[in-house]
Design a protein around this motif. Sequence first.
Motif, short mmCIF file in Angstrom:
data_model
loop_
_atom_site.label_atom_id
_atom_site.label_comp_id
_atom_site.label_asym_id
_atom_site.label_seq_id
_atom_site.Cartn_x
_atom_site.Cartn_y
_atom_site.Cartn_z
N GLU A 82 17.15 -8.48 14.99
CA GLU A 82 16.10 -7.89 15.77
C GLU A 82 14.92 -7.26 14.67
O GLU A 82 13.61 -7.31 15.00
N SER A 83 15.76 -6.49 13.94
CA SER A 83 14.72 -5.72 13.02
C SER A 83 13.92 -6.61 12.04
O SER A 83 12.68 -6.38 11.75
N ILE A 84 14.43 -7.80 11.81
CA ILE A 84 13.89 -8.82 10.86
C ILE A 84 12.65 -9.57 11.73
O ILE A 84 11.56 -9.80 11.18
N ARG A 85 13.18 -9.78 12.88
CA ARG A 85 12.19 -10.60 13.85
C ARG A 85 11.31 -10.01 14.19
O ARG A 85 9.90 -10.63 14.31
N THR A 86 11.27 -8.54 14.57
CA THR A 86 10.02 -7.87 15.03
C THR A 86 9.16 -7.37 13.86
O THR A 86 8.21 -6.85 13.95
N GLY A 87 9.55 -7.38 12.57
CA GLY A 87 8.78 -6.91 11.41
C GLY A 87 9.25 -5.45 11.16
O GLY A 87 8.59 -4.77 9.98
N VAL A 88 10.16 -4.66 11.80
CA VAL A 88 10.32 -3.53 11.71
C VAL A 88 11.02 -3.02 10.43
O VAL A 88 10.87 -2.26 9.94
N TYR A 89 11.89 -4.10 9.95
CA TYR A 89 12.48 -4.07 8.90
C TYR A 89 11.74 -4.28 7.39
O TYR A 89 11.88 -5.21 6.94
N ALA A 104 10.32 2.49 4.78
CA ALA A 104 9.20 1.95 4.29
C ALA A 104 8.46 3.06 3.56
O ALA A 104 7.99 2.91 2.50
N ARG A 105 8.47 4.09 4.14
CA ARG A 105 8.14 5.39 3.64
C ARG A 105 8.82 6.36 3.31
O ARG A 105 9.88 6.59 4.20
N ASP A 106 8.74 7.40 2.59
CA ASP A 106 9.80 8.62 2.48
C ASP A 106 9.93 9.35 3.65
O ASP A 106 11.09 9.81 3.97
N ASP A 107 8.74 9.34 4.48
CA ASP A 107 8.86 10.19 5.85
C ASP A 107 9.19 9.29 7.12
O ASP A 107 9.04 9.78 8.23
N GLY A 108 9.45 8.01 6.63
CA GLY A 108 9.67 7.04 7.91
C GLY A 108 11.04 6.86 8.17
O GLY A 108 11.97 7.62 7.84
N GLU A 109 11.27 6.28 9.32
CA GLU A 109 12.39 6.02 9.90
C GLU A 109 13.37 5.13 9.12
O GLU A 109 12.75 4.10 8.60
N ALA A 110 14.40 5.35 8.94
CA ALA A 110 15.52 4.44 8.28
C ALA A 110 15.86 3.25 9.20
O ALA A 110 16.29 3.65 10.21
N ALA A 166 12.25 -20.19 8.86
CA ALA A 166 12.82 -19.07 9.51
C ALA A 166 12.42 -17.95 8.82
O ALA A 166 11.81 -17.83 7.89
N TYR A 167 13.00 -16.62 9.23
CA TYR A 167 12.67 -15.80 8.53
C TYR A 167 14.23 -14.96 8.12
O TYR A 167 15.22 -15.30 8.39
N ASP A 168 14.09 -14.31 6.89
CA ASP A 168 15.23 -13.76 6.33
C ASP A 168 14.74 -12.11 5.67
O ASP A 168 13.75 -11.71 5.79
N GLY A 169 16.04 -11.58 5.59
CA GLY A 169 15.69 -9.93 5.05
C GLY A 169 16.71 -10.15 3.78
O GLY A 169 17.43 -10.86 3.63
N ILE A 170 16.20 -9.27 3.07
CA ILE A 170 16.70 -8.71 1.84
C ILE A 170 17.70 -7.25 2.15
O ILE A 170 17.09 -6.17 2.34
N VAL A 171 19.07 -7.47 1.93
CA VAL A 171 19.66 -6.38 2.19
C VAL A 171 20.23 -5.48 1.05
O VAL A 171 20.54 -6.08 0.04
#
Length: 300
Positions: free
Chosen positions: A230-237, A218-224, A96-101
């Motif tokens: 969904e964000s974990i599944r798509t890799g956006v997070y 991910a970057r200082d000028d990136g979107e939070a 499975a996939y997991d995210g670190i919060v």
Amino acid sequence: MTIAAGACRPAPAPAHAVITIDGSSTVYPLAEAMAEDFRRAEPGTRVTIGVAGTSGGLRRFCRGELDLATASRPITRQEAASCEAAGVRFIEVPIAYDGIVIAVHPSNTWVDALSIADLRQLWRHEAQGRLVRWAQWKPGYPDREIHLFGAGVDSGTFDYFTGVVTGAPRDSRGDYTASEDDNMLVQGVATDPDALGYFGFAYYEAHKEYLRAVPIRARDDGEAVAPTRESIRTGVYRPLARPVYFYASVRALGRDEVRRLLDYCMTHGPELAEDVGYVPLSPAEQADARARLARERVHS
């Protein structure tokens, strides 16, 4: 009348097959859900699950003490070499996939989002004993102590977090409340208005009414980006989303009950992952994991 000795003794209870699992506390809720379902389907099999942390579980696994190890990061070269030296061949199976919060207390009104660079500043070893108040970290933050909670050193979450945040695996400040038990970290953050901590997404989702997840750049000028399925599944997070694993001993796979457990996990894993707060593998990834088991592909 003479009765033969032992004639009235009850027949011994049939022995249960036992499958031994130990490892990641992050993966524990999913492993436990899978094991509970499997035990109901096959009451003749007993599954024992420990929470020694990824590193602790893999140490036991590489000594030949376990059938399966759970891990929230890939096995290291050193760990793989230990397995090889002990004659333990294994297969890596993503489940499975997991995210670190990154979480704060709900009453925290000053942290709206953080970048990986912000987290690096807070968690690198140079911050130990120096960056100890919110006001020292960012302008506008209150002049109060920061109380930090995070994974213990035997946790795969610790290895992964330090690798992507501080830039070097296991490079971390040590002046924080550390535990391999994510429930303890959740409780620490949920009861302390000055707390900030990190732990697995499944634990956040199970207790989110007592916590607030911080969106991450991910970057200082990136979107939070907030941690969601969904964000974990798509890799956006990124970079705080990662796969979690079973490591299966090839020797154990020679036992029918171990094979059946893993087949059960591959079949029912997606819905169980959804139920307990993880993100299922894609159908293609699930098919690849099945193929690994079918071929008994050995990690090299």
